[in-house]
Design a protein around this motif. Structure first.
Motif, PDB file in Angstrom:
ATOM      1  N   LEU A 102     -42.529  34.945  42.877  1.00  0.00           N
ATOM      2  CA  LEU A 102     -41.146  34.866  42.414  1.00  0.00           C
ATOM      3  C   LEU A 102     -40.406  36.185  42.565  1.00  0.00           C
ATOM      4  CD1 LEU A 102     -41.486  32.662  39.213  1.00  0.00           C
ATOM      5  CD2 LEU A 102     -40.483  32.039  41.403  1.00  0.00           C
ATOM      6  N   GLU A 106     -36.481  35.843  43.726  1.00  0.00           N
ATOM      7  CA  GLU A 106     -35.620  35.628  42.565  1.00  0.00           C
ATOM      8  C   GLU A 106     -34.144  35.860  42.847  1.00  0.00           C
ATOM      9  OE1 GLU A 106     -35.533  36.626  37.785  1.00  0.00           O
ATOM     10  OE2 GLU A 106     -36.852  37.750  39.121  1.00  0.00           O
ATOM     11  N   LYS A 110     -31.258  33.102  41.949  1.00  0.00           N
ATOM     12  CA  LYS A 110     -30.274  33.368  40.906  1.00  0.00           C
ATOM     13  C   LYS A 110     -28.905  33.740  41.443  1.00  0.00           C
ATOM     14  CE  LYS A 110     -31.513  35.979  37.541  1.00  0.00           C
ATOM     15  NZ  LYS A 110     -32.059  37.141  36.798  1.00  0.00           N
TER      16      LYS A 110
END
Length: 374
Positions: A102, A106, A110
């Motif tokens: 992740l 990420e 996001k």
């Protein structure tokens, strides 16, 4: 832009007689394996299988292992050579693992989104004290939020790239319009294909804030209190509501559900605006939910074979090598394998994927094929 992930973990073994052909083991293996923090499903699969994307076939043949999405550090996987795989639950003190790291993906989960249009989104028209830029603790004034309520949270986003085929990308100005002469058409070899379409706009998160006052009467702009120390906001930036669960964290590697036409899927962009990337770099590809691509889909990445001048037959030829199309006086060379990538976020016509392994850099314009392609 493209970056961060984590991972779903676990791998299994079936009877040799049933799966000897479909599932090849990657050398010797222990009878059991204890899942550790930091593991990913891809890493565990690659440790025991020659083709990590065959993990779902192994899992589905082992119904006693209840949920491949919920493997935790401390779980014990039985890899007995002649028995089906089983899982013994661990202490459940850590979060479940996912398919990729992740930390590598990420920001792309996001902070990025791909949309078909953005012109109708609310937009920033001015900033506190007539500033040119604004950030944490300052105010942005926005048009287009009529009907909104004070207290609502919004992300400030900026359209930065337009994805297309055959020219992969166009850079955008502060109004979201293509900059003349931008993009990477000439940065690298891009094989010719018959696609000619717009694929989407990439929206990058700039900041976030809370609506404190809605336009009314003679006041034509709503007030957004900026509450993030990210990038600076400027006039022309757009707003979208903050989503509670904007993305999926389950990435189980698997082969594509649908076959794609030759040349249909290409690398559109590489993380951080580079034109080439390697393992743990993120790429944007020219296919998404419309093509049946979902989280965990694995592709192999290939450089399309060059069309070089046949100088043995035509020694005086002035033709350049690496032409986009074949023709008289040219020889077509084989495609060249570059690596494997796994999709971790999908939109309608564009997806983001993480390069998992490779033998050479993957470049803008390279083709994506079935992971077993030869």
């Amino acid at each position: 832009m493209l970056k961060q992930l984590r991972t779903v973990a676990a791998v299994a073994m079936l009877t040799v007689t049933t799966y000897a052909v479909a599932v090849e083991m990657n050398g010797t293996h222990p009878d059991t394996y204890v899942v550790r923090k930091g593991d990913t499903l891809w890493d565990i699969s690659a440790r025991f299988l020659k083709k990590p994307w065959l993990w779902p076939e192994i899992w589905q043949a082992n119904p006693q292992v209840k949920n491949p999405h919920l493997i935790y550090p401390g779980d014990v996987l039985s890899l007995a050579y002649l028995d089906r795989v089983t899982a013994q639950a661990g202490p459940r003190q850590e979060a479940p693992i996912t398919g990729v790291p992740l930390a590598d993906v990420e920001p792309f989960l996001k902070n990025l989104n791909v949309v078909d249009s953005f012109e109708d989104l609310p937009y920033v028209v001015g900033l506190e004290d007539n500033r040119l830029r604004a950030t944490l603790g300052q105010k942005a004034y926005v048009r287009g939020l009529e009907g909104a309520q004070p207290g609502q949270r919004y992300m400030v986003v900026r359209p930065t790239v337009r994805f297309n085929q055959p020219k992969p990308t166009d850079d955008l100005d502060n109004r979201g319009r293509a900059i003349l002469g931008s993009g990477n058409l000439w940065e690298s070899f891009v094989a010719a294909n018959d696609r000619n379409e717009f694929l989407g706009y990439e929206l990058a998160e700039v900041n976030a804030g809370t609506l404190t006052q809605v336009a009314s009467g003679n006041v034509e702009a709503s007030t957004l209190q900026l509450q993030d120390n990210g990038r600076e906001v400027r006039a022309g930036d757009r707003l979208v509501p903050v989503q509670t669960t904007p993305y999926d964290l389950q990435f189980v590697p698997h082969a594509p559900a649908n076959a794609s036409a030759p040349g249909q899927l290409r690398v559109l962009a590489v993380t951080d605006t580079f034109s080439s990337g390697g393992p743990r770099d993120v790429i944007a590809i020219s296919g998404g939910a419309r093509e049946g691509i979902d989280n965990g889909t694995v592709f192999s990445i290939w450089r399309s074979g060059s069309h070089v001048a046949h100088r043995m037959q035509y020694p005086g030829s002035s033709r350049m090598d690496d032409a986009l199309k074949t023709g008289a006086g040219r020889v077509t060379l084989p495609d060249e394998y570059a690596g494997h990538a796994m999709v971790f976020r999908t939109f309608d016509k564009v997806s983001y994927a993480l390069i998992m392994e490779g033998t050479k850099p993957a470049r803008v314009g390279y083709e994506l094929k079935h992971p077993d392609a030869q």
